[in-house]
Scaffold this motif. Sequence first.
Motif, short mmCIF file in Angstrom:
data_model
loop_
_atom_site.label_atom_id
_atom_site.label_comp_id
_atom_site.label_asym_id
_atom_site.label_seq_id
_atom_site.Cartn_x
_atom_site.Cartn_y
_atom_site.Cartn_z
N MET A 32 0.81 -1.22 0.00
CA MET A 32 0.00 0.00 0.00
C MET A 32 0.84 1.26 0.00
SD MET A 32 -2.66 1.28 2.93
CE MET A 32 -2.96 3.01 3.10
N SER A 33 2.06 1.23 0.59
CA SER A 33 2.83 2.44 0.79
C SER A 33 3.18 3.14 -0.51
CB SER A 33 4.11 2.12 1.57
OG SER A 33 4.88 1.15 0.87
N GLY A 34 3.42 2.36 -1.62
CA GLY A 34 3.77 2.98 -2.88
C GLY A 34 2.58 3.22 -3.78
N PHE A 35 1.38 2.94 -3.34
CA PHE A 35 0.18 3.07 -4.17
C PHE A 35 -0.26 4.52 -4.24
CE2 PHE A 35 -4.56 2.79 -4.50
CZ PHE A 35 -4.60 2.33 -5.81
N GLN A 36 -0.35 5.05 -5.46
CA GLN A 36 -0.72 6.45 -5.67
C GLN A 36 -2.12 6.63 -6.21
OE1 GLN A 36 1.39 8.98 -4.67
NE2 GLN A 36 2.59 7.28 -3.86
N GLY A 37 -2.83 5.53 -6.41
CA GLY A 37 -4.20 5.61 -6.93
C GLY A 37 -4.28 5.21 -8.39
N HIS A 38 -5.38 4.59 -8.76
CA HIS A 38 -5.60 4.20 -10.15
C HIS A 38 -5.81 5.45 -11.01
CE1 HIS A 38 -5.89 0.15 -8.67
NE2 HIS A 38 -7.00 0.41 -7.98
N VAL A 39 -5.38 5.38 -12.25
CA VAL A 39 -5.52 6.51 -13.17
C VAL A 39 -6.34 6.07 -14.38
CG1 VAL A 39 -3.36 7.59 -12.45
CG2 VAL A 39 -3.34 5.93 -14.33
N PRO A 40 -7.01 7.02 -15.05
CA PRO A 40 -7.78 6.68 -16.24
C PRO A 40 -6.93 5.95 -17.27
CG PRO A 40 -8.28 8.91 -15.54
CD PRO A 40 -7.14 8.44 -14.69
N GLY A 41 -7.52 4.91 -17.84
CA GLY A 41 -6.81 4.10 -18.83
C GLY A 41 -6.29 2.80 -18.28
N SER A 42 -6.12 2.71 -16.95
CA SER A 42 -5.63 1.47 -16.36
C SER A 42 -6.77 0.46 -16.23
CB SER A 42 -4.99 1.73 -15.00
OG SER A 42 -5.97 2.12 -14.05
N ARG A 43 -6.41 -0.81 -16.21
CA ARG A 43 -7.40 -1.88 -16.13
C ARG A 43 -8.22 -1.79 -14.83
NH1 ARG A 43 -7.39 -7.17 -14.02
NH2 ARG A 43 -8.79 -8.61 -15.13
N ASP A 44 -7.53 -1.58 -13.72
CA ASP A 44 -8.24 -1.53 -12.44
C ASP A 44 -9.12 -0.29 -12.31
OD1 ASP A 44 -7.47 -3.95 -11.48
OD2 ASP A 44 -5.82 -3.21 -10.26
N TYR A 45 -8.72 0.82 -12.95
CA TYR A 45 -9.58 2.02 -12.95
C TYR A 45 -10.89 1.71 -13.65
CZ TYR A 45 -11.03 6.89 -13.73
OH TYR A 45 -11.73 8.08 -13.77
N ARG A 46 -10.79 1.04 -14.80
CA ARG A 46 -12.01 0.68 -15.54
C ARG A 46 -12.86 -0.30 -14.74
NH1 ARG A 46 -8.26 0.60 -19.88
NH2 ARG A 46 -8.06 -1.68 -19.70
N ARG A 47 -12.23 -1.29 -14.13
CA ARG A 47 -12.97 -2.26 -13.33
C ARG A 47 -13.66 -1.58 -12.14
NH1 ARG A 47 -9.90 -7.33 -11.32
NH2 ARG A 47 -12.04 -7.72 -10.60
N LEU A 48 -12.96 -0.65 -11.53
CA LEU A 48 -13.52 0.07 -10.38
C LEU A 48 -14.77 0.83 -10.78
CD1 LEU A 48 -11.51 1.99 -7.73
CD2 LEU A 48 -13.43 3.11 -8.83
N LEU A 49 -14.69 1.62 -11.86
CA LEU A 49 -15.85 2.42 -12.27
C LEU A 49 -16.99 1.55 -12.76
CD1 LEU A 49 -14.53 5.65 -14.01
CD2 LEU A 49 -15.17 5.27 -11.64
N VAL A 50 -16.69 0.51 -13.54
CA VAL A 50 -17.76 -0.36 -14.03
C VAL A 50 -18.37 -1.15 -12.88
CG1 VAL A 50 -18.32 -2.29 -15.57
CG2 VAL A 50 -16.76 -0.50 -16.35
N GLY A 51 -17.52 -1.63 -11.97
CA GLY A 51 -18.05 -2.36 -10.81
C GLY A 51 -18.95 -1.49 -9.96
N LEU A 52 -18.51 -0.24 -9.68
CA LEU A 52 -19.37 0.67 -8.91
C LEU A 52 -20.61 1.07 -9.70
CD1 LEU A 52 -16.87 3.02 -7.05
CD2 LEU A 52 -18.26 1.18 -6.11
N PHE A 53 -20.51 1.12 -11.02
CA PHE A 53 -21.70 1.37 -11.84
C PHE A 53 -22.76 0.31 -11.54
CE2 PHE A 53 -24.11 0.16 -15.60
CZ PHE A 53 -24.68 1.36 -15.99
#
Length: 402
Positions: free
Chosen positions: A1-22
């Motif tokens: 977790m210490s080096g995690f800066q957050g998902h950014v648009p275009g990344s796979r997990d960013y898309r999964r996060l938004l679609v999952g929350l959708f």
Amino acid sequence: MSGFQGHVPGSRDYRRLLVGLFFGGVATFAQLYATQALLPQIAADTGSDPATAALTVSASTLGLAVAVLPWSLVADRLGRVPAMAGGVIAATLLGAAAAFSQDITVLLALRLLEGASLGAVPAVALAYLSEEVAPRHVAAAAGAYIAGTTVGGLSGRLVSGPIGEVAGWRWGVASVILLCAVAAAMFLLLVPAARGFVPGRMRSRPGPSVMSRLRVNLRSPTQLALYAQGFLLMGAFVAVYNYLGFHLTEPPFALSPAVVTLLFLAYLAGTVSSPRAGAVAVRRGRFPVLLASVAITAVGAALMAVPSTIVVVVGLVVFTAGFFAAHSVASGWTPVAAEPDARAQASSLYYLGYYGGSSLFGWLLGVVFTTIGWTWFVGSVIAMCAIAAMLAWAALRPPRVS
């Protein structure tokens, strides 16, 4: 977790996060308002007046309002995704039971419990977003999430209304629960595990106490002003959608229930406006976008006072676009403006006000409508928008740069 800066648009997990929350938004908001398009049928079937029938909506939103703070504590202890998953599953099971309840008291009780279970997603989703998405993109991501909730609210109403008119309101509600079961499964499949938050049960040292996390938010003028936006604007919004159907089935409109159900397509205006507002807020700042959105909401409400079907429909579209733009900005602003350890509680307090307003004004403005008429009802909605704007101006205006 210490080096995690957050998902950014275009990344796979960013898309999964938004679609999952959708899909989580669909599973939540479709069933939360599953009875709203069916209120005239429920009133006729139970021999109730409009305000009493609307309690089937207020019961679920009241349950949600009461439960958001407990859900935030569950999420702090067990984790963001497990809390949301548990709430969505429980709500879907309770909704299935509510669809076939034969007694109005049992129906209201089950709707209350269903709403309490549904509180998990709105209580946690925006805190989860603020922790998992790169800071620069949080406002835009929040707008995309709110857009998903509009699709959920719209789909529930459009599914339940036509089916309810043909097969009865109980089957209308049941059809929404089936839709929500599919959406819940997609949510569980897609939403990624949290990387920007460590649950309390996995920490070596306990964080701040619950009371201190609540206190720091409740002492913040910024947070209180944001909670007021949700309380007033959501109260006005739910009241309009509760009682506009009754207004339009009366002269001079005399529209059929099937046509009135189609008015929920106005939700698509919110689907467009909420991500747009988030994107503009990134460039121009949250405050001017919030203030402009509240003003647009009030203009839309004023148009609905005109006794013309076309003007009322235009007003509803404008009103809906303004509301969801304002909600997108205010709800996304809340966890960002909070202390890091109190973000879940900040979001929960926002939604406590949001659904508290829904429950209170969803009933109270019905009393205004049934006793003194639609014009006074619209005037009350405009007054609530004006108060929200004044509070935003007083507490949220950025300081001048000399």
